[in-house]
Design an enzyme around this catalytic site. Structure first.
Site, PDB file in Angstrom:
ATOM      1  N   TYR A 148      11.349 -31.904 -22.341  1.00 33.77           N
ATOM      2  CA  TYR A 148      10.760 -30.978 -23.317  1.00 33.77           C
ATOM      3  C   TYR A 148      10.935 -29.528 -22.844  1.00 33.77           C
ATOM      4  O   TYR A 148      11.390 -28.665 -23.596  1.00 33.77           O
ATOM      5  CB  TYR A 148       9.278 -31.293 -23.518  1.00 33.77           C
ATOM      6  CG  TYR A 148       8.592 -30.334 -24.485  1.00 33.77           C
ATOM      7  CD1 TYR A 148       8.840 -30.411 -25.856  1.00 33.77           C
ATOM      8  CD2 TYR A 148       7.731 -29.338 -24.023  1.00 33.77           C
ATOM      9  CE1 TYR A 148       8.225 -29.531 -26.739  1.00 33.77           C
ATOM     10  CE2 TYR A 148       7.112 -28.460 -24.900  1.00 33.77           C
ATOM     11  CZ  TYR A 148       7.363 -28.559 -26.258  1.00 33.77           C
ATOM     12  OH  TYR A 148       6.769 -27.677 -27.138  1.00 33.77           O
ATOM     13  N   LYS A 152      13.064 -26.490 -24.623  1.00 39.14           N
ATOM     14  CA  LYS A 152      12.499 -25.214 -25.074  1.00 39.14           C
ATOM     15  C   LYS A 152      13.158 -24.033 -24.356  1.00 39.14           C
ATOM     16  O   LYS A 152      13.236 -22.938 -24.905  1.00 39.14           O
ATOM     17  CB  LYS A 152      10.983 -25.216 -24.892  1.00 39.14           C
ATOM     18  CG  LYS A 152      10.281 -26.207 -25.835  1.00 39.14           C
ATOM     19  CD  LYS A 152      10.556 -25.869 -27.296  1.00 39.14           C
ATOM     20  CE  LYS A 152       9.903 -26.810 -28.277  1.00 39.14           C
ATOM     21  NZ  LYS A 152      10.103 -26.459 -29.676  1.00 39.14           N
TER      22      LYS A 152
HETATM   23  N1  LIG Z   1       1.045 -27.606 -30.052  1.00 39.81           N
HETATM   24  C1  LIG Z   1       1.435 -27.038 -28.942  1.00 39.81           C
HETATM   25  O1  LIG Z   1       0.706 -27.018 -27.922  1.00 39.81           O
HETATM   26  C2  LIG Z   1       2.765 -26.327 -28.881  1.00 39.81           C
HETATM   27  C3  LIG Z   1       2.960 -25.400 -27.843  1.00 39.81           C
HETATM   28  C4  LIG Z   1       4.181 -24.744 -27.752  1.00 39.81           C
HETATM   29  C5  LIG Z   1       5.175 -25.002 -28.670  1.00 39.81           C
HETATM   30  N2  LIG Z   1       4.972 -25.912 -29.660  1.00 39.81           N
HETATM   31  C6  LIG Z   1       6.062 -26.176 -30.596  1.00 39.81           C
HETATM   32  O2  LIG Z   1       5.636 -25.814 -31.898  1.00 39.81           O
HETATM   33  C7  LIG Z   1       6.333 -26.605 -32.864  1.00 39.81           C
HETATM   34  C8  LIG Z   1       5.336 -27.185 -33.844  1.00 39.81           C
HETATM   35  O3  LIG Z   1       4.479 -28.067 -33.129  1.00 39.81           O
HETATM   36  P1  LIG Z   1       3.019 -28.434 -33.627  1.00 39.81           P
HETATM   37  O4  LIG Z   1       2.104 -28.150 -32.524  1.00 39.81           O
HETATM   38  O5  LIG Z   1       2.779 -27.840 -34.958  1.00 39.81           O
HETATM   39  O6  LIG Z   1       3.178 -30.024 -33.706  1.00 39.81           O
HETATM   40  P2  LIG Z   1       2.912 -31.039 -34.918  1.00 39.81           P
HETATM   41  O7  LIG Z   1       1.621 -30.726 -35.570  1.00 39.81           O
HETATM   42  O8  LIG Z   1       3.118 -32.396 -34.334  1.00 39.81           O
HETATM   43  O9  LIG Z   1       4.086 -30.705 -35.952  1.00 39.81           O
HETATM   44  C9  LIG Z   1       5.412 -31.122 -35.752  1.00 39.81           C
HETATM   45  C10 LIG Z   1       6.139 -31.025 -37.084  1.00 39.81           C
HETATM   46  O10 LIG Z   1       7.512 -31.419 -36.911  1.00 39.81           O
HETATM   47  C11 LIG Z   1       7.858 -32.277 -38.017  1.00 39.81           C
HETATM   48  N3  LIG Z   1       8.955 -33.165 -37.638  1.00 39.81           N
HETATM   49  C12 LIG Z   1       8.973 -34.020 -36.584  1.00 39.81           C
HETATM   50  N4  LIG Z   1      10.141 -34.692 -36.565  1.00 39.81           N
HETATM   51  C13 LIG Z   1      10.880 -34.234 -37.621  1.00 39.81           C
HETATM   52  C14 LIG Z   1      12.163 -34.544 -38.132  1.00 39.81           C
HETATM   53  N5  LIG Z   1      12.975 -35.442 -37.526  1.00 39.81           N
HETATM   54  N6  LIG Z   1      12.608 -33.905 -39.240  1.00 39.81           N
HETATM   55  C15 LIG Z   1      11.806 -32.996 -39.863  1.00 39.81           C
HETATM   56  N7  LIG Z   1      10.585 -32.645 -39.418  1.00 39.81           N
HETATM   57  C16 LIG Z   1      10.134 -33.265 -38.315  1.00 39.81           C
HETATM   58  C17 LIG Z   1       6.559 -33.038 -38.288  1.00 39.81           C
HETATM   59  O11 LIG Z   1       6.505 -33.564 -39.602  1.00 39.81           O
HETATM   60  P3  LIG Z   1       6.853 -35.091 -39.995  1.00 39.81           P
HETATM   61  O12 LIG Z   1       6.252 -35.970 -38.936  1.00 39.81           O
HETATM   62  O13 LIG Z   1       6.237 -35.228 -41.352  1.00 39.81           O
HETATM   63  O14 LIG Z   1       8.332 -35.150 -40.042  1.00 39.81           O
HETATM   64  C18 LIG Z   1       5.536 -31.910 -38.166  1.00 39.81           C
HETATM   65  O15 LIG Z   1       5.468 -31.184 -39.360  1.00 39.81           O
HETATM   66  C19 LIG Z   1       7.130 -27.645 -32.071  1.00 39.81           C
HETATM   67  O16 LIG Z   1       8.469 -27.214 -31.959  1.00 39.81           O
HETATM   68  C20 LIG Z   1       6.470 -27.636 -30.703  1.00 39.81           C
HETATM   69  O17 LIG Z   1       7.355 -28.006 -29.688  1.00 39.81           O
HETATM   70  C21 LIG Z   1       3.773 -26.574 -29.790  1.00 39.81           C
END
Ligand SMILES: NC(=O)c1ccc[n+]([C@@H]2O[C@H](COP(=O)([O-])OP(=O)(O)OC[C@H]3O[C@@H](n4cnc5c(N)ncnc54)[C@H](OP(=O)(O)O)[C@@H]3O)[C@@H](O)[C@H]2O)c1
Length: 258
Positions: A148, A152
């Protein structure tokens, strides 16, 4: 037709982008909401005032991205903002990861983000913007979050480089690098391991991450880093040799801070 495209709009940070931008933007004809879950995208759309187009698709499938590109052509669309939020993480030791899930993470976090960005840029104009979800995990390698963090680091490096290439065309790229954010991300990430306990004290809300990311994108900043602890961590990774940080992480793990 002026459009904003948001991947990952069914949940967490992507959904928050959709809601905050819906309230803030007036000169947009349609929001295109992308994720696999049609029902959850419908919930996001139902909470918005703007016209939306629901694109329920798996963006790791090239043929589905090709369809999205065809729709952009058919609609004569101008993409004002592309937000690449879709992504997932898996914690735990590298050797114990499920190989297919682990490679899927690279396909989604890196390949699909690159593929979509490349397909969308020709539909952008001067003043268009790209917001890429990287992570503070991009700042330094992370044992037990190895793939991961590497994915990133790719997003951050890629976004900063294309930001330089595109600035002459008046297209601006911002890489968003939050630490832990309260979203369903951890439901998947912690299936295979746990996060460093110390990180749990640095959780922020998606609302805060998105509000700052939109401000930083508007100010044409290359990076958006939310919260003082994460800015401190970023500073540390610039000045302290990474080997020392990695040893400190391993020590914390041995002392049971995982
Ligand atoms: N939460 C954290 O602590 C954090 C910190 C730093 C960075 N981030 C980054 O922020 C971004 C959003 O994360 P989040 O925290 O909002 O997580 P999340 O709530 O799990 O959202 C992830 C999203 O990605 C979509 N997704 C997953 N697989 C997919 C696919 N194959 N095709 C299309 N859509 C897909 C999911 O929708 P479906 O399942 O409906 O497809 C969901 O809408 C990610 O890139 C993550 O790495 C998160």
């Amino acid at each position: 037709m002026n459009v904003i495209i948001i991947t990952g709009a069914s949940s967490g940070i992507g959904k928050e982008f959709a809601l905050q931008m819906d309230a803030a933007f007036s000169n947009v004809d349609e929001f295109w909401l992308v994720a696999r879950s049609r029902d959850k995208l419908k919930e996001t759309a139902a909470a918005m005032e703007h016209k939306t187009r629901i694109l329920a698709m798996d963006i790791t499938k090239d043929a589905q991205l090709e369809r999205l590109e065809d729709t952009l052509t058919e609609k004569n669309a101008v993409v004002r903002i592309l937000i690449n939020c879709a992504g997932y993480g898996l914690m735990g030791s590298f050797e114990k990861q499920n190989r297919e899930e682990m490679l899927g993470m690279i396909r989604l976090n890196c390949e699909a983000l690159t593929n979509l960005t490349h397909r969308v840029i020709p539909f952008m104009r001067r003043g268009s913007r790209i917001i890429q979800l990287a992570s503070s995990a991009a700042f330094v390698p992370q044992p037990d979050f190895a793939v991961y963090a590497a994915s990133k680091a790719y997003v951050l490096s890629f976004s900063r480089a294309i930001g330089k290439e595109l600035s002459d065309q008046g297209i601006y790229v911002t890489a968003v690098c939050p630490g832990p954010v309260r979203t369903p991300f951890f439901d998947i990430a912690e299936k295979t391991g746990t996060t460093l306990a110390i990180k749990k004290y640095t959780f922020v809300s998606p609302r805060r991450v998105v509000a700052l990311a939109l401000k930083d994108s508007y100010r044409r900043r290359a990076m958006s880093v939310c919260s003082i602890p994460i800015k401190g961590f970023q500073g540390l990774t610039k000045f302290v040799p990474h080997e020392i940080i990695l040893e400190a992480m391993m020590l914390l793990k041995k002392k049971g801070f995982y």
